[in-house]
Design a protein around this motif. Sequence first.
Motif, PDB file in Angstrom:
ATOM      1  N   UNK A  93       0.844  -1.208   0.000  1.00 36.06           N
ATOM      2  CA  UNK A  93       0.000   0.000   0.000  1.00 36.06           C
ATOM      3  C   UNK A  93       0.873   1.250   0.000  1.00 36.06           C
ATOM      4  N   UNK A  94       1.911   1.274   0.825  1.00 33.08           N
ATOM      5  CA  UNK A  94       2.815   2.421   0.861  1.00 33.08           C
ATOM      6  C   UNK A  94       3.508   2.609  -0.485  1.00 33.08           C
ATOM      7  N   UNK A  95       3.848   1.514  -1.132  1.00 33.77           N
ATOM      8  CA  UNK A  95       4.498   1.582  -2.440  1.00 33.77           C
ATOM      9  C   UNK A  95       3.543   2.120  -3.502  1.00 33.77           C
ATOM     10  N   UNK A  96       2.287   1.719  -3.436  1.00 37.25           N
ATOM     11  CA  UNK A  96       1.283   2.241  -4.369  1.00 37.25           C
ATOM     12  C   UNK A  96       1.090   3.739  -4.158  1.00 37.25           C
ATOM     13  N   UNK A  97       1.128   4.181  -2.916  1.00 37.21           N
ATOM     14  CA  UNK A  97       1.053   5.624  -2.632  1.00 37.21           C
ATOM     15  C   UNK A  97       2.217   6.341  -3.314  1.00 37.21           C
ATOM     16  N   UNK A  98       3.428   5.773  -3.198  1.00 42.51           N
ATOM     17  CA  UNK A  98       4.604   6.364  -3.831  1.00 42.51           C
ATOM     18  C   UNK A  98       4.450   6.406  -5.355  1.00 42.51           C
ATOM     19  N   UNK A  99       3.957   5.326  -5.942  1.00 47.89           N
ATOM     20  CA  UNK A  99       3.742   5.272  -7.389  1.00 47.89           C
ATOM     21  C   UNK A  99       2.716   6.307  -7.839  1.00 47.89           C
ATOM     22  N   UNK A 100       1.698   6.510  -7.020  1.00 43.03           N
ATOM     23  CA  UNK A 100       0.663   7.489  -7.347  1.00 43.03           C
ATOM     24  C   UNK A 100       1.219   8.906  -7.310  1.00 43.03           C
ATOM     25  N   UNK A 101       2.025   9.201  -6.290  1.00 43.17           N
ATOM     26  CA  UNK A 101       2.652  10.526  -6.210  1.00 43.17           C
ATOM     27  C   UNK A 101       3.559  10.757  -7.415  1.00 43.17           C
TER      28      UNK A 101
END
Length: 420
Positions: A93-101
């Motif tokens: 989930x944290x990685x997906x947040x990073x990808x989204x940013x």
Amino acid sequence: MSQNTKQFAIHEDWTVVILGFLIIGLSLSVFLLPVPVFKWANYAELVEDVFGYVNLKIVLQQFIYLTTIGTLGTFLIGKSVKNFLLGFPAVYVLTVVALTIAGNGQVKALNLEAVIFSLFIGLFIGNFFTLPTWFRAALSTELFVKIGLILLGTSVIFSDILKAGFLGLMQALVVVVSVWYFAFWLCKKLKVDDELTMMISSAVSICGVSAAIATSGAIKGDSKKLSYVISMVLITAIPMMIFMPIIAKYFNFSEEVTGAWLGGSIDTTGAVVASGSLVGETALKISTIVKFSQNVLLGIAAFAISIYWTYTKNKSSEVIESKPTLRIIWERFPKFVIGFITASLVFSFLVPIEIRDATKDSLKNLQSIWFALAFTSIGLETNFKDLLNSNSKKPFYVFLIAQTFNVIITLIIAFILFGK
């Protein structure tokens, strides 16, 4: 490293080779994982494209896919599968947040890669919140990194190396060898520890983050030291990306020389593309060719570093008085390097070009997500204070001096090879 929880276990390097080629085999013959969309320019695109039902379904597919591969890997190396299954969803989930940013249009214009945000999100949470011991122990940084590196091998195609041209390859070779040796010599002079010496020398001379990761894997380096080196690479890449094109324009360097200078000096591919674009089309083309030529040397460098490190540093107690035997060298040689080279050879000579093109985006996505997961994990398990303490000053000075040497020697070589 956490202790094994099972008697059954396969060496981690063989495990990642198995998993890497399992992913490659699935992609070539069974199931090609769709690529999620993280690109957005405004709120409407964020809601409709990134958080839309179709894309969230793909993100869920990717999560199940990665969880399955990661669980298999955790089992094979003998770690706790239960802890992995409890901790991995948070890392994902944290990685997906990073990808989204990183997918935001304004952020992409700065060529800031997702791994940067993965690292800093992990650092923020890992340093401002107390994480359970079992969660930190469950982080599989090396597993994620090495799978990503094997998949990286699928994109190193020998026909593309030839397209880079003789001059690009020659510059890359001269720069990598001279800068690596200078950084290595300087680290020794300032008594920087051996692990940081190898990672700094590779990062500043070859291709920044990827080289640091590959070297860390080859020498089984400390993830905290890797985090420190990556931070230095990212911190220095941004000002170089901005000011080097300005310097080139001020002194009226040709686009050919400028492109060769940028491609050979700046450590991250994204920053090279951004800086080359600021100069012109010719500069962009040559800078990309030179940087790609350096990237190609990553596998060769990792192999050489593995041999050197195994032969000179990893001495078992029974051979303290003499050099290790070939058997000991083989036992301690990082097998994932073989996986990287094999993947490159397979995709260069055995996989038809049409299949390569069809699977390229999916494999590139998988490579990127494994790296992003690794950076999130590195951040979560790293104490940020360790990066700023007095013991970190010498490596930082070495990196800056070596990078300055890199900029100067690369400019000289660029004038020799590309100047008219």
